[in-house]
Design a protein around this motif. Structure first.
Motif, PDB file in Angstrom:
ATOM      1  N   ALA A   1      -7.522  41.747 125.487  1.00 42.72           N
ATOM      2  CA  ALA A   1      -5.497  42.083 125.368  1.00 42.72           C
ATOM      3  C   ALA A   1      -6.187  43.026 123.811  1.00 42.72           C
ATOM      4  O   ALA A   1      -6.246  42.016 123.083  1.00 42.72           O
ATOM      5  N   PRO A   2      -5.195  44.191 123.910  1.00 43.05           N
ATOM      6  CA  PRO A   2      -5.673  44.824 122.363  1.00 43.05           C
ATOM      7  C   PRO A   2      -4.906  44.674 121.648  1.00 43.05           C
ATOM      8  O   PRO A   2      -3.608  43.457 121.721  1.00 43.05           O
ATOM      9  N   SER A   3      -5.749  44.618 120.318  1.00 43.45           N
ATOM     10  CA  SER A   3      -4.426  44.063 118.921  1.00 43.45           C
ATOM     11  C   SER A   3      -3.042  44.368 119.090  1.00 43.45           C
ATOM     12  O   SER A   3      -2.708  46.104 119.628  1.00 43.45           O
ATOM     13  N   GLU A  37      13.045  43.511 123.020  1.00 43.49           N
ATOM     14  CA  GLU A  37      11.630  43.598 123.258  1.00 43.49           C
ATOM     15  C   GLU A  37      11.012  42.511 121.926  1.00 43.49           C
ATOM     16  O   GLU A  37      11.721  43.256 120.698  1.00 43.49           O
ATOM     17  N   GLY A  38      10.635  41.335 122.411  1.00 41.12           N
ATOM     18  CA  GLY A  38       9.435  41.321 121.139  1.00 41.12           C
ATOM     19  C   GLY A  38       8.662  40.211 122.505  1.00 41.12           C
ATOM     20  O   GLY A  38       8.157  40.351 123.250  1.00 41.12           O
ATOM     21  N   ARG A  39       7.643  39.398 121.318  1.00 38.33           N
ATOM     22  CA  ARG A  39       6.650  38.459 121.432  1.00 38.33           C
ATOM     23  C   ARG A  39       7.714  37.820 122.569  1.00 38.33           C
ATOM     24  O   ARG A  39       8.384  37.271 122.232  1.00 38.33           O
ATOM     25  N   LEU A  40       6.585  37.013 124.115  1.00 35.95           N
ATOM     26  CA  LEU A  40       7.734  36.715 124.600  1.00 35.95           C
ATOM     27  C   LEU A  40       7.124  34.458 124.049  1.00 35.95           C
ATOM     28  O   LEU A  40       8.836  34.511 124.010  1.00 35.95           O
ATOM     29  N   ALA A  41       6.550  34.289 123.084  1.00 36.57           N
ATOM     30  CA  ALA A  41       6.889  32.806 122.678  1.00 36.57           C
ATOM     31  C   ALA A  41       8.651  33.430 122.213  1.00 36.57           C
ATOM     32  O   ALA A  41       9.188  32.041 120.983  1.00 36.57           O
ATOM     33  N   ALA A  42       8.612  34.238 120.769  1.00 38.29           N
ATOM     34  CA  ALA A  42      10.067  34.482 119.993  1.00 38.29           C
ATOM     35  C   ALA A  42      10.788  34.978 121.299  1.00 38.29           C
ATOM     36  O   ALA A  42      12.596  34.342 120.379  1.00 38.29           O
ATOM     37  N   VAL A  43      10.399  35.580 122.158  1.00 33.86           N
ATOM     38  CA  VAL A  43      12.007  35.425 123.168  1.00 33.86           C
ATOM     39  C   VAL A  43      12.798  34.358 123.490  1.00 33.86           C
ATOM     40  O   VAL A  43      13.686  34.298 123.935  1.00 33.86           O
ATOM     41  N   LEU A  44      10.985  33.005 123.664  1.00 35.24           N
ATOM     42  CA  LEU A  44      11.622  31.743 124.508  1.00 35.24           C
ATOM     43  C   LEU A  44      12.170  31.033 123.253  1.00 35.24           C
ATOM     44  O   LEU A  44      13.510  30.295 123.764  1.00 35.24           O
ATOM     45  N   ASP A  45      12.436  31.370 121.746  1.00 39.29           N
ATOM     46  CA  ASP A  45      13.045  30.843 121.102  1.00 39.29           C
ATOM     47  C   ASP A  45      14.615  30.556 120.809  1.00 39.29           C
ATOM     48  O   ASP A  45      15.595  30.954 120.086  1.00 39.29           O
ATOM     49  N   GLN A  77       4.469  47.450 126.447  1.00 40.80           N
ATOM     50  CA  GLN A  77       2.821  46.742 125.111  1.00 40.80           C
ATOM     51  C   GLN A  77       2.878  45.172 125.643  1.00 40.80           C
ATOM     52  O   GLN A  77       3.677  44.966 126.031  1.00 40.80           O
ATOM     53  N   GLU A  78       1.520  45.128 125.680  1.00 42.65           N
ATOM     54  CA  GLU A  78       0.842  44.370 125.871  1.00 42.65           C
ATOM     55  C   GLU A  78       1.114  42.921 125.421  1.00 42.65           C
ATOM     56  O   GLU A  78       1.578  42.820 123.674  1.00 42.65           O
ATOM     57  N   GLY A  79       1.537  41.777 125.826  1.00 40.95           N
ATOM     58  CA  GLY A  79       1.824  40.955 124.976  1.00 40.95           C
ATOM     59  C   GLY A  79       3.223  40.942 124.648  1.00 40.95           C
ATOM     60  O   GLY A  79       4.385  39.836 123.588  1.00 40.95           O
ATOM     61  N   ARG A  80       4.167  41.951 125.030  1.00 45.78           N
ATOM     62  CA  ARG A  80       5.580  41.739 125.036  1.00 45.78           C
ATOM     63  C   ARG A  80       6.458  41.879 125.810  1.00 45.78           C
ATOM     64  O   ARG A  80       5.807  42.293 127.159  1.00 45.78           O
ATOM     65  N   VAL A  81       7.967  41.364 125.645  1.00 45.50           N
ATOM     66  CA  VAL A  81       8.490  41.734 127.086  1.00 45.50           C
ATOM     67  C   VAL A  81      10.277  42.052 126.546  1.00 45.50           C
ATOM     68  O   VAL A  81      10.283  41.807 125.888  1.00 45.50           O
ATOM     69  N   ARG A  82      10.493  42.923 127.732  1.00 49.85           N
ATOM     70  CA  ARG A  82      11.482  43.054 127.783  1.00 49.85           C
ATOM     71  C   ARG A  82      12.776  41.428 128.389  1.00 49.85           C
ATOM     72  O   ARG A  82      12.513  41.369 128.933  1.00 49.85           O
TER      73      ARG A  82
END
Length: 341
Positions: free
Chosen positions: A218-220, A124-132, A156-161
């Motif tokens: 969204a929380p930090s 899992e991680g940030r969506l932009a990094a996963v798309l990269d 966690q908000e802003g992250r995807v598996r």
């Protein structure tokens, strides 16, 4: 009978003789010629078929040799190792944490003329990094295939598996060809990468928000917790050895926790249960209790002065103690093993 009648009779006999001679010649000479013509037609058709097969073989051979120059390795072990190293390098390149991702061998599948090898990746991680990461893996010039790709929201908000299988082929037998010249790595600022931004713009993983209510800020984001190994009190009954691979010359052990359904990695020198992992033994040895079968890898641990070993596919609860005679050479020199009976 007058002279004219005799001439007509002779003429009729002569004509009949010519017809009979023609029939004989046709039967004796022309019929074998027709048989030869049929054989020639069949041989010509067979020759054309062989020529077509040869053209197809030459084209297929050229295609296979061109593909062989863009493979990860000439053997299944080499390809699996290089593929795994590339996956790890790309995960780190896009800014994702290696500790947030697990890698499991996808298993080897025998195909006509080739073996399929690969890894199952989950993390899992940030969506932009996963798309990269997905863009870089799709842009890999060497032979590969991505399958079973799945994206889901993380806790966690802003992250995807993300979960997928990354596979490649190894020719068997492998042709002797020079590897292709390495290509430059794909740029994350290229136009091809911007096409992946449509996934983020669609925001398909955002929870449903009623139209009349305002969205909650969204929380930090905070740093995710690393995958922790089981406590030393664990007896090892729930820990199964699923991989004894080598990365960049360093052995590592992948253990699957069947109770928590998590996989973690352990390297020589790190704590394992109440002791520590000493090494991964790659000697070819008979499988204990299974005559005729050979094991090519096993982990060796130490608790105090006692050494023990676990084969791939076993749980740590199935570990068995080693006598000094069973230790590999690097451990025999420094061993003070005092195994109790």
């Amino acid at each position: 009978m007058n002279r004219r009648t005799r001439l007509l009779a002779y003429a009729a006999l002569g004509l009949a003789g010519l017809l009979l001679a023609g029939l004989l010649i046709r039967g004796v000479m022309l019929r074998p010629l027709r048989t030869l013509d049929d054989q020639l037609i069949q041989l010509q058709a067979k020759l054309n078929s062989l020529q077509n097969e040869r053209k197809a073989f030459v084209a297929a051979d050229a295609q296979v040799r061109a593909a062989a120059a863009h493979m990860f390795g000439a053997s299944a072990d080499a390809a699996e190792a290089k593929l795994g190293a590339m996956l790890t390098a790309q995960i780190v390149r896009v800014g994702l944490r290696e500790a947030d991702f697990t890698r499991l061998p996808a298993g080897r599948r025998r195909l006509p003329g080739a073996d399929e090898v690969g890894w199952t990746i989950q993390g899992e991680g940030r969506l932009a990094a996963v798309l990269d990461l997905l863009f870089l893996l799709h842009s890999e010039p060497r032979l590969h295939r991505v399958e079973s790709l799945a994206l889901s929201p993380a806790d966690q908000e802003g992250r995807v598996r993300v979960r997928f299988r990354y596979l490649t082929l190894v020719l068997n037998p492998a042709p002797e060809v020079a590897p292709a010249e390495p290509l430059s790595e794909a740029s994350l600022s290229s136009a091809a990468r911007r096409r992946y931004d449509a996934i983020a713009r669609r925001d398909l993983l955002r929870p449903y928000v009623p139209a009349e209510s305002a969205p909650t800020p969204a929380p930090s984001p905070t740093a995710p917790a690393a995958v922790s190994a089981p406590s030393p009190a664990n007896t090892g009954q729930n820990l199964k050895v699923v991989s004894l691979s080598t990365w960049l010359g360093q052995p590592e052990v992948h253990l699957y926790d069947t109770q928590n359904q998590r996989t973690f990695r352990c390297r020589p020198g790190e704590k394992l249960l109440e002791g520590e992992l000493v090494m991964v033994d790659y000697r070819a040895l008979p499988v204990p209790g299974k005559p005729g079968l050979v094991s090519y890898s096993r982990l060796i641990g130490r608790t105090g002065n006692d050494y023990w070993t676990v084969e791939a596919g076993q749980t740590l609860a199935e570990r068995r103690r080693l006598s000094p005679e069973d230790l590999p050479a690097p451990l025999e020199l420094n061993s003070t093993n005092t195994l109790s009976p």
